[in-house]
Design an enzyme around this catalytic site. Sequence first.
Site, short mmCIF file in Angstrom:
data_model
loop_
_atom_site.label_atom_id
_atom_site.label_comp_id
_atom_site.label_asym_id
_atom_site.label_seq_id
_atom_site.Cartn_x
_atom_site.Cartn_y
_atom_site.Cartn_z
N LYS A 188 60.49 -42.64 -45.67
CA LYS A 188 59.51 -41.87 -44.90
C LYS A 188 58.41 -42.82 -44.48
O LYS A 188 58.17 -43.83 -45.15
CB LYS A 188 58.91 -40.76 -45.77
CG LYS A 188 58.09 -39.73 -45.00
CD LYS A 188 58.97 -38.65 -44.42
CE LYS A 188 58.20 -37.74 -43.49
NZ LYS A 188 59.08 -36.73 -42.87
N GLY A 211 61.92 -21.13 -37.03
CA GLY A 211 61.83 -19.69 -37.34
C GLY A 211 62.39 -18.82 -36.23
O GLY A 211 63.12 -17.86 -36.49
N LEU A 228 57.17 -18.57 -36.74
CA LEU A 228 58.15 -18.37 -35.66
C LEU A 228 58.12 -19.53 -34.68
O LEU A 228 58.11 -19.36 -33.47
CB LEU A 228 57.84 -17.04 -34.94
CG LEU A 228 57.81 -15.82 -35.87
CD1 LEU A 228 57.30 -14.60 -35.13
CD2 LEU A 228 59.20 -15.56 -36.46
N GLY A 229 58.09 -20.73 -35.24
CA GLY A 229 58.10 -21.94 -34.42
C GLY A 229 59.53 -22.26 -34.02
O GLY A 229 60.39 -21.39 -33.92
N ALA A 252 63.06 -22.70 -44.12
CA ALA A 252 63.12 -24.09 -43.64
C ALA A 252 61.98 -24.97 -44.08
O ALA A 252 62.10 -26.20 -44.06
CB ALA A 252 63.15 -24.09 -42.12
N ALA A 253 60.84 -24.40 -44.45
CA ALA A 253 59.65 -25.23 -44.68
C ALA A 253 59.92 -26.31 -45.73
O ALA A 253 60.66 -26.08 -46.69
CB ALA A 253 58.49 -24.35 -45.11
P1 NAD Z 1 56.75 -25.43 -35.81
O1 NAD Z 1 55.47 -26.18 -35.84
O2 NAD Z 1 57.51 -25.34 -34.52
O3 NAD Z 1 56.52 -23.92 -36.31
C1 NAD Z 1 55.69 -23.57 -37.36
C2 NAD Z 1 55.19 -22.16 -37.07
O4 NAD Z 1 54.44 -21.70 -38.19
C3 NAD Z 1 54.25 -22.10 -35.85
O5 NAD Z 1 54.69 -21.08 -34.98
C4 NAD Z 1 52.90 -21.78 -36.47
O6 NAD Z 1 52.07 -21.01 -35.60
C5 NAD Z 1 53.30 -21.00 -37.70
N1 NAD Z 1 52.29 -20.94 -38.75
C6 NAD Z 1 51.40 -21.89 -39.11
N2 NAD Z 1 50.61 -21.43 -40.09
C7 NAD Z 1 51.04 -20.17 -40.38
C8 NAD Z 1 50.64 -19.17 -41.31
N3 NAD Z 1 49.62 -19.37 -42.16
N4 NAD Z 1 51.30 -18.00 -41.34
C9 NAD Z 1 52.31 -17.78 -40.48
N5 NAD Z 1 52.73 -18.67 -39.56
C10 NAD Z 1 52.10 -19.85 -39.52
O7 NAD Z 1 57.66 -26.08 -36.94
P2 NAD Z 1 59.25 -25.99 -37.09
O8 NAD Z 1 59.86 -27.16 -36.46
O9 NAD Z 1 59.70 -24.62 -36.75
O10 NAD Z 1 59.39 -26.21 -38.67
C11 NAD Z 1 59.04 -25.18 -39.58
C12 NAD Z 1 59.05 -25.74 -41.00
O11 NAD Z 1 60.35 -26.26 -41.31
C13 NAD Z 1 58.08 -26.89 -41.23
O12 NAD Z 1 57.60 -26.82 -42.56
C14 NAD Z 1 58.95 -28.12 -41.07
O13 NAD Z 1 58.43 -29.22 -41.80
C15 NAD Z 1 60.25 -27.63 -41.67
N6 NAD Z 1 61.43 -28.32 -41.16
C16 NAD Z 1 61.68 -28.35 -39.82
C17 NAD Z 1 62.82 -29.00 -39.37
C18 NAD Z 1 63.14 -29.06 -37.89
O14 NAD Z 1 64.28 -29.41 -37.55
N7 NAD Z 1 62.23 -28.71 -37.01
C19 NAD Z 1 63.70 -29.63 -40.27
C20 NAD Z 1 63.43 -29.55 -41.65
C21 NAD Z 1 62.28 -28.90 -42.07
#
Ligand code: NAD
Length: 352
Positions: free
Chosen positions: A80, A181, A177-178, A255-256
């Site tokens: 990392k 989600g 719901l990013g 996923a987080a």
């Molecule tokens: P993203 O930034 O697209 O989405 C995160 C969402 O969470 C956003 O819509 C944000 O508004 C919302 N959010 C933030 N704080 C919040 C709260 N207090 N309550 C409710 N919603 C809240 O991120 P992502 O790419 O969808 O990833 C989501 C998680 O999964 C992250 O923890 C990331 O590290 C992990 N992850 C992602 C991937 C990937 O492929 N993108 C892979 C492994 C792990």
Amino acid sequence: MKLFETVKEMGHEQVLFCHDKDLDFKAIIALHDTSLGPAMGATRLWSYASEQDALRDVLRLSRGMTYKAACANIPVGGGKAVIIANPDNKTDEMLRAYGRFVNSLKGRFITGQDVNITPQDVSTIRQETNYVVGVEEKSGGPAPITAMGVFLGVKAAVEFRLNKTDVAGIKVAVQGLGNVGKNLCKHLHENGAKLFVTDISREKTDEIKCLYGATVVEPNEIYSLDVDIFSPCALGGILNSATIPQIKASIVAGAANNQLEDEVLHGKILEAKRILYCPDYVINAGGLINVYNEMIGYDEERAFQQLNNIHDTLLEIFSRAQKQEITTHEASKRLAEDRILKAKHLKAMALA
Ligand code: NAD
């Protein structure tokens, strides 16, 4: 922090402190374990409150990558990198300087995009090194495949805990719901699950309500819903002493990254409440599977095939945890360590 003691305890091989004098650029690259292959791990750019915080983050995340790769059965190790900077001050010069540090490791470390690093930044880093993956035009970004992996993990948990072969009628609370989600909601909806969702963005909750008929709740209400599954897809550290007592779901599958605030303590509290926890780095390995495939020549079909391992590995972890009376977090850690140890033995035999 006593640096060498910490590094020894956590099992890191190498920690590189990078400084470009002209730009006053600072980054830390941590290689945790390369027994299975070159260390892979994305680069995060963050305005850390202190250098200690940056170091703690990079050491923990790189170790997590070792376990993630080993559980996903992918021949790469864990690494990392963190760039210590204000995201508003990010420049191409800085990214290129970083690329030169990555290149100096000659392929022992392969990186990609994490928080505050965009696909365009990856292209800039690539001007200095080939050891960077995740350029969007090749694979379309990791989120859809991560979401698919989480969905397969949800199915494994439902099989194990609820004795059901599909998610039809299962109630799922999705936090965040990013990119991931939203895609997860699609799979759940298409397979008949009932959705309860939250996000700090009203626009995103409105969209999912409209697309999939989800019930929208406030962010602080998501933990205590009377649902089968709680799916954290937003923040790390959200399984803690304040939230776990509120959870009514019998499964946590999301996923987080770094969901357990304290891996040992909160893993045990979940277990004591009979909540089946899907270890985050096992269920969210889709992103890594995606970049690994990009590295070896992208093939979407093969990548999706490898995703199926997430389902089977989780079932193995659940039954090991049950038999050995340990938490699922501990079971996944042991599974990863077993695989790494075997790889080391094989290497030693080959050299003998
Ligand atoms: P993203 O930034 O697209 O989405 C995160 C969402 O969470 C956003 O819509 C944000 O508004 C919302 N959010 C933030 N704080 C919040 C709260 N207090 N309550 C409710 N919603 C809240 O991120 P992502 O790419 O969808 O990833 C989501 C998680 O999964 C992250 O923890 C990331 O590290 C992990 N992850 C992602 C991937 C990937 O492929 N993108 C892979 C492994 C792990």
